[in-house]
Write a protein that holds these residues in place. Structure first.
Motif, PDB file in Angstrom:
ATOM      1  N   UNK A 221       0.837  -1.215   0.000  1.00  6.61           N
ATOM      2  CA  UNK A 221       0.000   0.000   0.000  1.00  6.61           C
ATOM      3  C   UNK A 221       0.866   1.258   0.000  1.00  6.61           C
ATOM      4  N   UNK A 222       1.959   1.216   0.759  1.00  7.04           N
ATOM      5  CA  UNK A 222       2.844   2.393   0.850  1.00  7.04           C
ATOM      6  C   UNK A 222       3.451   2.718  -0.514  1.00  7.04           C
ATOM      7  N   UNK A 223       3.697   1.675  -1.293  1.00  5.49           N
ATOM      8  CA  UNK A 223       4.283   1.868  -2.618  1.00  5.49           C
ATOM      9  C   UNK A 223       3.287   2.574  -3.551  1.00  5.49           C
ATOM     10  N   UNK A 224       2.038   2.110  -3.501  1.00  3.57           N
ATOM     11  CA  UNK A 224       0.994   2.732  -4.337  1.00  3.57           C
ATOM     12  C   UNK A 224       0.790   4.186  -3.913  1.00  3.57           C
ATOM     13  N   UNK A 225       0.787   4.389  -2.599  1.00  2.00           N
ATOM     14  CA  UNK A 225       0.570   5.732  -2.051  1.00  2.00           C
ATOM     15  C   UNK A 225       1.696   6.687  -2.495  1.00  2.00           C
ATOM     16  N   UNK A 226       2.929   6.227  -2.362  1.00  2.00           N
ATOM     17  CA  UNK A 226       4.071   7.069  -2.740  1.00  2.00           C
ATOM     18  C   UNK A 226       4.053   7.348  -4.244  1.00  2.00           C
ATOM     19  N   UNK A 501      -7.650   4.657  -1.147  1.00  2.00           N
ATOM     20  CA  UNK A 501      -7.654   3.261  -0.686  1.00  2.00           C
ATOM     21  C   UNK A 501      -6.282   2.809  -0.169  1.00  2.00           C
ATOM     22  N   UNK A 502      -5.207   3.297  -0.786  1.00  2.00           N
ATOM     23  CA  UNK A 502      -3.872   2.913  -0.312  1.00  2.00           C
ATOM     24  C   UNK A 502      -3.619   3.475   1.084  1.00  2.00           C
ATOM     25  N   UNK A 503      -4.090   4.692   1.334  1.00  2.00           N
ATOM     26  CA  UNK A 503      -3.940   5.291   2.660  1.00  2.00           C
ATOM     27  C   UNK A 503      -4.694   4.452   3.703  1.00  2.00           C
ATOM     28  N   UNK A 504      -5.912   4.069   3.357  1.00  2.00           N
ATOM     29  CA  UNK A 504      -6.713   3.260   4.295  1.00  2.00           C
ATOM     30  C   UNK A 504      -6.069   1.888   4.496  1.00  2.00           C
ATOM     31  N   UNK A 505      -5.545   1.319   3.415  1.00  2.00           N
ATOM     32  CA  UNK A 505      -4.857   0.023   3.540  1.00  2.00           C
ATOM     33  C   UNK A 505      -3.653   0.125   4.477  1.00  2.00           C
ATOM     34  N   UNK A 506      -2.944   1.230   4.424  1.00  2.00           N
ATOM     35  CA  UNK A 506      -1.790   1.390   5.327  1.00  2.00           C
ATOM     36  C   UNK A 506      -2.239   1.411   6.788  1.00  2.00           C
ATOM     37  N   UNK A 507      -3.340   2.126   7.046  1.00  2.00           N
ATOM     38  CA  UNK A 507      -3.849   2.164   8.432  1.00  2.00           C
ATOM     39  C   UNK A 507      -4.270   0.756   8.866  1.00  2.00           C
ATOM     40  N   UNK A 508      -4.974   0.063   7.978  1.00  2.00           N
ATOM     41  CA  UNK A 508      -5.428  -1.295   8.306  1.00  2.00           C
ATOM     42  C   UNK A 508      -4.242  -2.228   8.556  1.00  2.00           C
ATOM     43  N   UNK A 509      -3.225  -2.119   7.717  1.00  2.00           N
ATOM     44  CA  UNK A 509      -2.055  -2.994   7.862  1.00  2.00           C
ATOM     45  C   UNK A 509      -1.261  -2.652   9.118  1.00  2.00           C
TER      46      UNK A 509
END
Lengths: 576, 74
Positions: A221-226, A501-509
């Motif tokens: 997720x961090x990769x997609x976000x960046x 969604x990537x930001x939310x995935x990071x929080x979830x992870x």
């Protein structure tokens, strides 16, 4: 992050507490606002023993997530009389996260005249006599603390205006270059001063890396976000090259750049202080056009502004400050503006409030329009030393307007209006009017959609759609401010579908939870409602959600725009 | 017809800041972009006399067209 440090300034103790269930899902602004709402009596005097000063890193702070290193500070604001959250870069947020500190709550106050350094480390907080630092301004405080400890020590400090509890005083946070970022708005430096705290030092050497529940999912997720940050033209190109000051020219062209204390919508000398000019000046002198306010920032919108001998003048020289000095106060020399910005860092006042109050002081005849040298002297010698004149000025825009009997006083809830004329950029006017923070452009940045055509377009001169726009942005911003995220992630988030969604995935992870988009919206809504309930209990009514009357009486060129929302139309903001 | 074109941010690179330029009647904002070798998707904001316009908007004699790449801040 599973600890709360509860500091009492009366008996000089620090208790380390577990995080209550109700606060576990909160971070950053959501956490500071919930703590203030739960523990601070809304009607208390903001400079008295019942106010509390709260620091909280965001939900993602300390992780490798790009842009996640912001620290929130909260309290009842002595400037607005309402709840306040102000977030800043620098090193403190990531240091807190490493130490597992979810929040530090500072309560009560010592007997008058006592000054302390709070030293934060893995074992808690210790209290050290700081009377030798009384009367010392910020850059020298940072140097003294680095000398006392080491160059990596974290520092949050106040200058003389904070000691003297002036309402424009901010809390200055050391960045990785030993310079300053700021919890700027709302007079939180005065709250820190009222608690006898001159400086907070942070030693994170015994801290640990933040744990992530599902590292693989987080990495993906961090990769997609960046990638979204780098792919979007605003965060990947415009901000790194020109900084936030790229806005001068576009606001001028659109008629939303207010010179001379909000008299007009355009300014003849705009290009002298524009982002394009600033970029060329910095590049030709060998300064740095890129700079991040915290480790892990890949946008790099800041800069290091130097003089002709390549000597440091200032950094973190933002659009709102350049507007305030260069356009609002008509100071045409970018070097003068930069020196005043640096002086505001050094004495520790909010550079937006400082520039807006200076415009009203010019209106009052305290100093001539455009006089950068006198403005610099006033910062250093009057406000910086809390002289009688310095107190009138340093207590903010409203104080200056009241003292000189003026009506063109750009404030909402006592806080100075920044950088964008609400008559010709109506969406931001709704945000100024309704924000729980007082006039605050970041609370719901309608400029994106009104002017920059990010996240669609709503005509800045029409009323239709502005309330809904401001409301949606304000809800989203409250959630973003809870993550420890830089607000500029909103630009890619508005345009690139994978970003949020990537930001939310990071929080979830990070926490092994399963939030979805609706949960994040619900979080934003609940934060706003919590803040509004505090303000209502403090005595605010709908009548406080209004712009100053002069915006309804004077049109602004070139579009002859006027502020024409009815009270009922503005109040629709809270219909959610 | 003559129109004034103002360019900002990276659009200025290898081009100009402000120029009076000749175009045929019925020229659109998109035509001006093409003449400047700016790809449509690079455009952030186009303003004529301070009002937002689209690539399809026809420019008329004497107008000032301001062209920005996608920029932001705040």
């Amino acid at each position: 992050m599973n600890r709360i440090f509860r500091v009492n300034m009366k008996d000089l103790t620090c208790k380390i507490e577990e995080v209550p269930e109700a606060w576990a899902g909160h971070g950053g602004r959501g956490l500071t606002s919930n703590i203030v709402a739960a523990e601070v009596p809304p009607t208390c005097h903001p400079l008295g023993p019942n106010n509390k000063l709260v620091f909280a890193p965001g939900l993602l702070t300390g992780t490798p997530a790009a842009q996640s290193g912001r620290m929130s500070a909260g309290a009842k604001s002595p400037l607005t009389g309402g709840i306040k959250e102000s977030n800043a870069g620098g090193t403190s947020a990531q240091q807190f996260a490493k130490l597992g500190i979810k929040a530090m709550i500072i309560e009560d106050q010592p007997e008058a005249g006592k000054w302390y350094e709070l030293h934060v480390n893995n074992n808690g907080v210790t209290f050290h006599d700081a009377s030798a630092l009384k009367g010392v301004q910020n850059f020298d405080v940072i140097a003294a603390m680095e000398e006392k400890y080491n160059p990596k020590i974290g520092v949050c400090t106040i200058g003389i205006p904070g000691e003297e509890r002036l309402l424009s005083a901010n809390i200055s946070v050391k960045d990785s270059d030993h310079k300053i970022r700021s919890h700027g708005r709302g007079g939180l430096g005065a709250v820190m001063g009222s608690k006898g705290i001159k400086v907070i030092t942070i030693d994170d050497s015994a801290g640990k890396r933040v744990t992530i529940a599902d590292p693989e999912k987080f990495r993906a997720a961090a990769k997609i976000f960046a990638k979204a940050m780098l792919d979007h033209p605003v965060t990947g190109e415009g901000l790194p090259i020109y900084g936030t000051n790229v806005l001068i020219n576009i606001l001028n062209e659109a008629g939303g750049l207010p010179p001379k204390n909000f008299r007009y919508g355009q300014c003849e000398h705009h290009d002298k202080v524009s982002g394009e000019t600033m970029h060329d000046v910095i590049a030709s002198r060998g300064g740095s056009t890129k700079h991040g306010c915290h480790a892990g920032c890949i946008i790099q919108c800041s800069q290091v502004y130097v003089d002709e001998n390549k000597e440091y003048i200032t950094s973190g020289f933002e659009y709102e400050t350049v507007w305030g000095l260069g356009i609002n106060c008509m100071i045409e020399s970018l070097d003068d503006c930069a020196r005043i910005d640096n002086a505001m860092d050094n004495i520790g006042i909010d550079s937006i409030e400082g520039a807006v109050l200076l415009g009203v002081a010019m209106e009052a005849g305290v100093l001539p329009w455009g006089d950068g040298k006198e403005a610099l002297r006033i910062m250093n010698e009057e406000i910086g030393k809390a002289t009688p004149l310095g107190r009138i000025l340093g207590n903010g825009t409203k104080s200056v307007g009241d003292a000189y009997g003026l009506t063109r006083v750009p404030i909402v809830k006592g806080q100075g209006i920044p950088a964008y004329d609400p008559r010709s950029v109506k969406g931001i006017g709704i945000t100024y009017a309704t924000s729980t923070m007082g006039a605050d452009h970041t609370a719901g940045y309608a400029i994106a959609t009104n002017i920059l055509q990010v996240g669609g377009h709503i005509d800045p001169l029409q009323k239709e759609g502005q309330v809904e726009l401001s409301r949606n942005l304000s809800i989203a911003t409250a959630a973003i401010d809870s993550c420890g995220m830089c607000i500029f992630i909103a630009f890619p988030a508005l345009d690139i579908p994978e970003c949020l969604p990537a930001l939310i995935d990071m929080i979830n992870a990070r926490y092994d939870i399963s939030l979805d988009g609706d949960d994040v919206v619900a979080l934003g809504k609940s934060i706003l409602k919590t803040e509004k309930a505090f303000n209502d209990a403090a005595g605010f009514t709908n009548a406080d959600d209004r712009l100053p009357e002069f915006f309804e009486l004077e049109t602004v060129s070139p579009h002859n725009a006027i502020w024409d929302f009815s009270p009922a139309e503005i109040d629709e903001f809270w219909n959610f | 017809m003559k129109i004034t074109v103002k360019l900002f941010a990276i659009f200025r690179n290898d081009r100009f800041k402000i120029e009076d330029r000749d175009y045929p009647n019925e020229t659109t904002v998109g035509d001006v972009l093409t003449s400047l070798d700016i790809d449509g998707p690079e455009l952030g904001v186009a303003l004529i006399n301070g009002r937002h316009v689209t690539k399809e908007t026809v420019v008329t004699e004497g107008q000032t067209l301001a062209l920005f790449p996608k920029v932001g801040g705040g």
